[in-house]
Design an enzyme around this catalytic site. Structure first.
Site, PDB file in Angstrom:
ATOM      1  N   PHE A 144      23.199  -5.017  42.414  1.00 32.66           N
ATOM      2  CA  PHE A 144      21.810  -4.235  42.792  1.00 32.66           C
ATOM      3  C   PHE A 144      20.774  -5.175  42.663  1.00 32.66           C
ATOM      4  CE2 PHE A 144      18.079  -2.244  41.081  1.00 32.66           C
ATOM      5  CZ  PHE A 144      18.365  -0.687  41.815  1.00 32.66           C
ATOM      6  N   ASP A 229      19.635 -13.968  40.317  1.00 27.67           N
ATOM      7  CA  ASP A 229      18.645 -12.614  40.241  1.00 27.67           C
ATOM      8  C   ASP A 229      18.950 -12.352  38.606  1.00 27.67           C
ATOM      9  OD1 ASP A 229      17.700 -10.281  39.762  1.00 27.67           O
ATOM     10  OD2 ASP A 229      18.548  -9.529  41.570  1.00 27.67           O
ATOM     11  N   LYS A 258      10.459  -7.476  35.604  1.00 26.34           N
ATOM     12  CA  LYS A 258      10.683  -6.493  34.286  1.00 26.34           C
ATOM     13  C   LYS A 258      10.124  -6.991  33.405  1.00 26.34           C
ATOM     14  CE  LYS A 258      14.771  -4.149  36.448  1.00 26.34           C
ATOM     15  NZ  LYS A 258      14.322  -2.933  36.895  1.00 26.34           N
TER      16      LYS A 258
END
Length: 403
Positions: A144, A229, A258
């Protein structure tokens, strides 16, 4: 702005005017502080999701709020058409925190991934010597990395992918945690291997010891980049600043987002070696809001919190509490779990309920979690949670499973 409408009225109103791209739990949050949120009726909930790690430091951390307030009174946006006084410091601090050299500031996590894809391809053509338009990037199944058309094109999740083609070519998908398959996929056209050190959306899937080091070795042998990531796994979540540190690995590029915005503003970045980010020249990439003064102020305050090591140590120590608490539930409604730092994927016996149903039952108990696939839920509380609060949340989970 405050509202006099009830939770039920607001949820009904949303359904008529918002695109149905999410299926939220039926709670309408109005206020928050630390690890606790409150809905419009005044009911309190312990936040065990932390905005998918965007709220690593809790809601409205005083140091981050103060940094934002201070900057709001001075300057919020120049665009990258001009310099501003905070950008150099933010880039220096972030590079130093990650052990890398240069920073490309963006806004959302997906933008960081897209930027890394562009940079990796350009690096492949200009540095590695891959023939034009033949560069490939190796990715993992069940990944993801975001929701753009390029990214969902190399997703293996049919919900994320189906109906959005045609897709961007140039990606090779291999099983996660399978070094032989990865080595076979890497060749002279490979610009990069792009991986999550821990797969969050897949259910907090942790690779075998030695996998990340093997990826690093394979990319070096092939003259390719290793791009990690760390948008969910980074910035303290797993008990280290970056999840790759669990194997002592340094990628060529790290993607952050984030938590970098402190739960206040969207901030993301590609942080990489000078050789990698040095391929970009003026006009070849950009973002009006990327690295804006408000983002740089909050991002620098986030880096300052992490520089002390306090939050990494908290995540490691409380992660052991979380692991022990979940281990005690195995066979009592939990069929298995994976935990690294303050981050866990918990597989619930399907006979008890789906992940969504468990989330709804925990909501009624005053705990906020989010399901992923099947009967799996994710736990990722703010790193500011106390041992007592964590124990209380685990007790609520135990009660839900026993019923």
């Amino acid at each position: 702005m405050t509202t006099t409408r009830s939770s039920a009225e607001l949820i009904h109103a949303e359904s008529a005017v918002l695109a149905h791209n999410y299926h939220p739990l039926p709670v309408v949050v109005a206020r928050a502080e630390g690890v606790w949120v409150e809905d419009v009726e005044g009911r309190r909930y312990l936040d065990m999701l932390a905005g998918y790690s965007a709220l690593n430091f809790g809601h409205r951390h005083p140091a981050l709020i103060e940094a934002a307030h201070r900057q709001l009174d001075r300057l919020t946006l120049t665009s990258r058409a001009f310099h501003h006084e905070l950008l150099a410091g933010f880039a220096e601090e972030l590079a130093a925190l990650t052990g890398l050299e240069m920073t490309l500031p963006m806004n959302t996590g997906a933008e960081a991934v897209e930027s890394a894809v562009k940079v990796a391809r350009k690096w492949a053509y200009e540095v590695k010597g891959v023939p034009r338009d033949r560069a490939t990037i190796v990715v993992a199944e069940d990944n993801f990395h975001g929701r753009t058309t390029t990214i969902v094109g190399f997703s293996t999740d049919p919900v994320a992918r189906d109906g959005f083609g045609p897709f961007t070519p140039g990606f090779r998908v291999v099983p996660y945690n399978d070094l032989p398959a990865l080595r076979e996929a890497v060749d002279e056209t490979t610009a990069a291997v792009l991986l999550e050190p821990v797969q969050g959306e897949a259910g907090v899937v942790i690779p075998d010891e030695g996998y990340l080091a093997g990826v690093r070795e394979a990319t070096r042998a092939a003259g390719a980049l290793f791009i990690a990531d760390e948008i969910q796994s980074g910035l303290g979540r797993t008990g280290t600043t970056l999840a790759v540190e669990h194997e002592g690995v340094r990628p060529d590029a790290v993607l952050l987002g984030k938590a970098l915005g402190g739960g206040i503003v969207p901030v993301s970045a590609v942080v990489a070696t000078r050789e990698v980010l040095g391929v970009l020249r003026p006009g070849e990439h950009g973002s009006t809001f990327g690295g804006n003064p408000l983002a740089a102020a909050v991002g620098s305050a986030v880096v300052a919190l992490l520089r002390t090591g306090e939050y990494q140590r908290r995540a490691a120590g409380l992660g052991a509490v979380l692991r022990d608490g979940l281990a005690a539930l195995v066979g009592r409604g939990v069929t298995g779990f994976r935990c690294r730092g303050l981050w866990a994927g918990v597989d619930v016996d399907p006979a008890i309920g789906t992940g969504r149903e468990i989330g709804e039952r925990l909501l009624a108990e005053g705990v906020l979690v989010k399901d992923t696939h099947g009967s799996t839920i994710r736990l990722a509380p703010p790193l500011t949670i106390t041992p007592e609060e964590l124990a209380w949340a685990l007790g609520r989970l135990a009660a839900v499973l026993e019923r």
